[in-house]
Motif scaffolding. Structure first.
Motif, PDB file in Angstrom:
ATOM      1  N   SER A 180       1.253  -1.158  -0.045  1.00 34.87           N
ATOM      2  CA  SER A 180      -0.426   0.340  -0.017  1.00 34.87           C
ATOM      3  C   SER A 180       0.074   1.324   0.001  1.00 34.87           C
ATOM      4  CB  SER A 180      -1.402   0.103   1.386  1.00 34.87           C
ATOM      5  OG  SER A 180      -0.217   0.682   2.479  1.00 34.87           O
ATOM      6  N   GLU A 181       0.316   2.383   0.222  1.00 34.48           N
ATOM      7  CA  GLU A 181       0.810   3.358  -0.013  1.00 34.48           C
ATOM      8  C   GLU A 181       1.825   3.926   1.842  1.00 34.48           C
ATOM      9  OE1 GLU A 181      -0.982   7.364  -0.535  1.00 34.48           O
ATOM     10  OE2 GLU A 181      -2.401   6.153  -2.743  1.00 34.48           O
ATOM     11  N   THR A 182       1.732   2.996   2.709  1.00 33.57           N
ATOM     12  CA  THR A 182       2.231   3.382   3.590  1.00 33.57           C
ATOM     13  C   THR A 182       2.480   2.166   3.476  1.00 33.57           C
ATOM     14  OG1 THR A 182       0.586   4.269   5.667  1.00 33.57           O
ATOM     15  CG2 THR A 182       2.168   2.754   6.237  1.00 33.57           C
ATOM     16  N   ASN A 183       4.327   2.079   3.890  1.00 35.44           N
ATOM     17  CA  ASN A 183       5.475   1.643   3.545  1.00 35.44           C
ATOM     18  C   ASN A 183       5.387   0.444   5.178  1.00 35.44           C
ATOM     19  OD1 ASN A 183       7.394   2.377   5.340  1.00 35.44           O
ATOM     20  ND2 ASN A 183       7.593   3.887   2.777  1.00 35.44           N
ATOM     21  N   ALA A 184       5.981  -0.654   4.917  1.00 38.65           N
ATOM     22  CA  ALA A 184       6.637  -1.495   6.072  1.00 38.65           C
ATOM     23  C   ALA A 184       6.921  -0.429   7.134  1.00 38.65           C
ATOM     24  CB  ALA A 184       7.561  -2.577   6.207  1.00 38.65           C
ATOM     25  N   THR A 185       8.142  -0.032   6.744  1.00 35.16           N
ATOM     26  CA  THR A 185       8.725   1.176   7.908  1.00 35.16           C
ATOM     27  C   THR A 185       7.658   1.932   8.937  1.00 35.16           C
ATOM     28  OG1 THR A 185      11.032   0.584   7.096  1.00 35.16           O
ATOM     29  CG2 THR A 185      11.152   2.451   8.581  1.00 35.16           C
ATOM     30  N   LEU A 186       6.971   2.610   7.901  1.00 36.69           N
ATOM     31  CA  LEU A 186       5.708   3.568   8.888  1.00 36.69           C
ATOM     32  C   LEU A 186       4.736   2.687   8.908  1.00 36.69           C
ATOM     33  CD1 LEU A 186       5.545   6.640   8.657  1.00 36.69           C
ATOM     34  CD2 LEU A 186       3.596   6.261   6.644  1.00 36.69           C
ATOM     35  N   ALA A 187       4.371   1.606   8.676  1.00 34.63           N
ATOM     36  CA  ALA A 187       3.733   1.146   9.851  1.00 34.63           C
ATOM     37  C   ALA A 187       3.785   0.027  10.741  1.00 34.63           C
ATOM     38  CB  ALA A 187       3.131  -0.357   9.174  1.00 34.63           C
ATOM     39  N   GLU A 188       4.955  -0.176  11.197  1.00 28.37           N
ATOM     40  CA  GLU A 188       5.816   0.274  12.157  1.00 28.37           C
ATOM     41  C   GLU A 188       6.272   1.143  12.780  1.00 28.37           C
ATOM     42  OE1 GLU A 188      10.778  -1.665  13.148  1.00 28.37           O
ATOM     43  OE2 GLU A 188       9.062  -2.655  12.037  1.00 28.37           O
ATOM     44  N   LEU A 189       6.394   2.134  12.524  1.00 36.52           N
ATOM     45  CA  LEU A 189       6.986   2.964  13.884  1.00 36.52           C
ATOM     46  C   LEU A 189       4.888   3.166  13.917  1.00 36.52           C
ATOM     47  CD1 LEU A 189       8.313   5.802  14.400  1.00 36.52           C
ATOM     48  CD2 LEU A 189       8.178   6.744  12.343  1.00 36.52           C
ATOM     49  N   HIS A 190       3.981   3.131  13.458  1.00 37.62           N
ATOM     50  CA  HIS A 190       2.200   3.611  13.895  1.00 37.62           C
ATOM     51  C   HIS A 190       2.030   2.752  14.489  1.00 37.62           C
ATOM     52  CE1 HIS A 190       1.635   6.172  10.077  1.00 37.62           C
ATOM     53  NE2 HIS A 190       2.347   6.593  11.052  1.00 37.62           N
ATOM     54  N   VAL A 191       2.856   1.891  14.840  1.00 39.54           N
ATOM     55  CA  VAL A 191       2.547   1.045  15.456  1.00 39.54           C
ATOM     56  C   VAL A 191       3.464   0.880  17.388  1.00 39.54           C
ATOM     57  CG1 VAL A 191       3.044  -2.165  16.531  1.00 39.54           C
ATOM     58  CG2 VAL A 191       2.547  -1.263  14.333  1.00 39.54           C
ATOM     59  N   ARG A 192       4.210   1.330  16.589  1.00 36.67           N
ATOM     60  CA  ARG A 192       5.771   1.864  17.673  1.00 36.67           C
ATOM     61  C   ARG A 192       4.750   2.923  18.765  1.00 36.67           C
ATOM     62  NH1 ARG A 192      10.910   2.611  16.476  1.00 36.67           N
ATOM     63  NH2 ARG A 192      11.408   2.731  18.210  1.00 36.67           N
ATOM     64  N   LEU A 193       4.390   3.915  18.227  1.00 38.38           N
ATOM     65  CA  LEU A 193       4.257   4.902  18.691  1.00 38.38           C
ATOM     66  C   LEU A 193       2.672   5.041  19.188  1.00 38.38           C
ATOM     67  CD1 LEU A 193       4.409   7.655  16.317  1.00 38.38           C
ATOM     68  CD2 LEU A 193       5.520   6.694  18.308  1.00 38.38           C
ATOM     69  N   LEU A 194       2.045   4.066  18.760  1.00 34.95           N
ATOM     70  CA  LEU A 194       0.375   3.262  19.676  1.00 34.95           C
ATOM     71  C   LEU A 194       0.258   2.099  20.506  1.00 34.95           C
ATOM     72  CD1 LEU A 194      -3.139   2.963  18.938  1.00 34.95           C
ATOM     73  CD2 LEU A 194      -1.907   1.430  18.223  1.00 34.95           C
ATOM     74  N   ALA A 195       1.550   1.575  20.688  1.00 39.88           N
ATOM     75  CA  ALA A 195       2.005   1.003  22.228  1.00 39.88           C
ATOM     76  C   ALA A 195       2.218   2.111  23.191  1.00 39.88           C
ATOM     77  CB  ALA A 195       3.090   0.366  21.687  1.00 39.88           C
ATOM     78  N   ARG A 196       3.217   2.568  22.851  1.00 38.75           N
ATOM     79  CA  ARG A 196       3.776   3.457  23.399  1.00 38.75           C
ATOM     80  C   ARG A 196       2.524   4.920  24.438  1.00 38.75           C
ATOM     81  NH1 ARG A 196       8.838   6.506  20.714  1.00 38.75           N
ATOM     82  NH2 ARG A 196      10.242   4.738  20.756  1.00 38.75           N
ATOM     83  N   THR A 197       1.319   5.093  23.143  1.00 39.37           N
ATOM     84  CA  THR A 197       0.422   5.629  24.070  1.00 39.37           C
ATOM     85  C   THR A 197      -0.391   5.324  24.633  1.00 39.37           C
ATOM     86  OG1 THR A 197       0.484   6.706  21.301  1.00 39.37           O
ATOM     87  CG2 THR A 197      -1.127   7.052  23.450  1.00 39.37           C
ATOM     88  N   ALA A 198      -0.534   3.952  24.525  1.00 45.51           N
ATOM     89  CA  ALA A 198      -1.022   2.578  25.400  1.00 45.51           C
ATOM     90  C   ALA A 198      -0.837   2.799  26.890  1.00 45.51           C
ATOM     91  CB  ALA A 198      -1.732   1.683  23.842  1.00 45.51           C
ATOM     92  N   ARG A 199       0.438   2.234  26.144  1.00 44.92           N
ATOM     93  CA  ARG A 199       1.173   1.892  27.596  1.00 44.92           C
ATOM     94  C   ARG A 199       1.292   3.480  29.237  1.00 44.92           C
ATOM     95  NH1 ARG A 199       6.870   1.757  26.837  1.00 44.92           N
ATOM     96  NH2 ARG A 199       7.266   1.845  29.032  1.00 44.92           N
ATOM     97  N   ALA A 200       1.224   4.807  28.124  1.00 41.13           N
ATOM     98  CA  ALA A 200       1.276   6.349  28.897  1.00 41.13           C
ATOM     99  C   ALA A 200       0.112   6.249  29.368  1.00 41.13           C
ATOM    100  CB  ALA A 200       1.767   7.514  27.802  1.00 41.13           C
TER     101      ALA A 200
END
Length: 109
Positions: free
Chosen positions: A31-51
């Motif tokens: 898709s237009e979102t490449n794997a590197t960007l998708a991984e970054l989004h998941v990491r930021l989501l995980a950090r937010t959930a933990r916060a």
């Protein structure tokens, strides 16, 4: 009127469920979102959930049988203390251990 009546979920009634963030799954992103960007989004989501103190349920498929790799290391690094539930079924919710872990969060947004 409550947020539930409005169809709004908050961190207080939600859990983060991460399913199959493994190398093999990232290799299939087309898709237009490449794997590197998708991984970054998941990491930021995980950090937010933990916060926010949200429960996190992490699942993989086929790691025990060496079919797939474990959770991406960078993602796992943002999930200290999270132990992946490895499944053999493709549908995570058909796996008893996974479904039970989601129920145990006590969240039902």
């Amino acid at each position: 009127m409550t947020t539930r009546d409005l169809g709004v979920w908050t961190y207080e009634n939600s859990a983060l469920v991460l399913i199959d963030y493994q190398k093999e799954m990232f290799e299939t992103i087309r898709s237009e979102t490449n794997a590197t960007l998708a991984e970054l989004h998941v990491r930021l989501l995980a950090r937010t959930a933990r916060a926010f103190g949200m429960p996190i349920v992490l699942s993989t498929v086929g790691v025990k049988y060496a079919i797939n790799s474990p959770t991406q290391p960078a993602i796992l690094a943002d999930l200290p203390g999270s132990e992946p539930i490895d499944r053999t079924s493709m549908n995570a919710f058909e796996d008893a251990a996974f479904s039970e872990a989601v129920k145990k969060t006590g969240r039902n947004g």
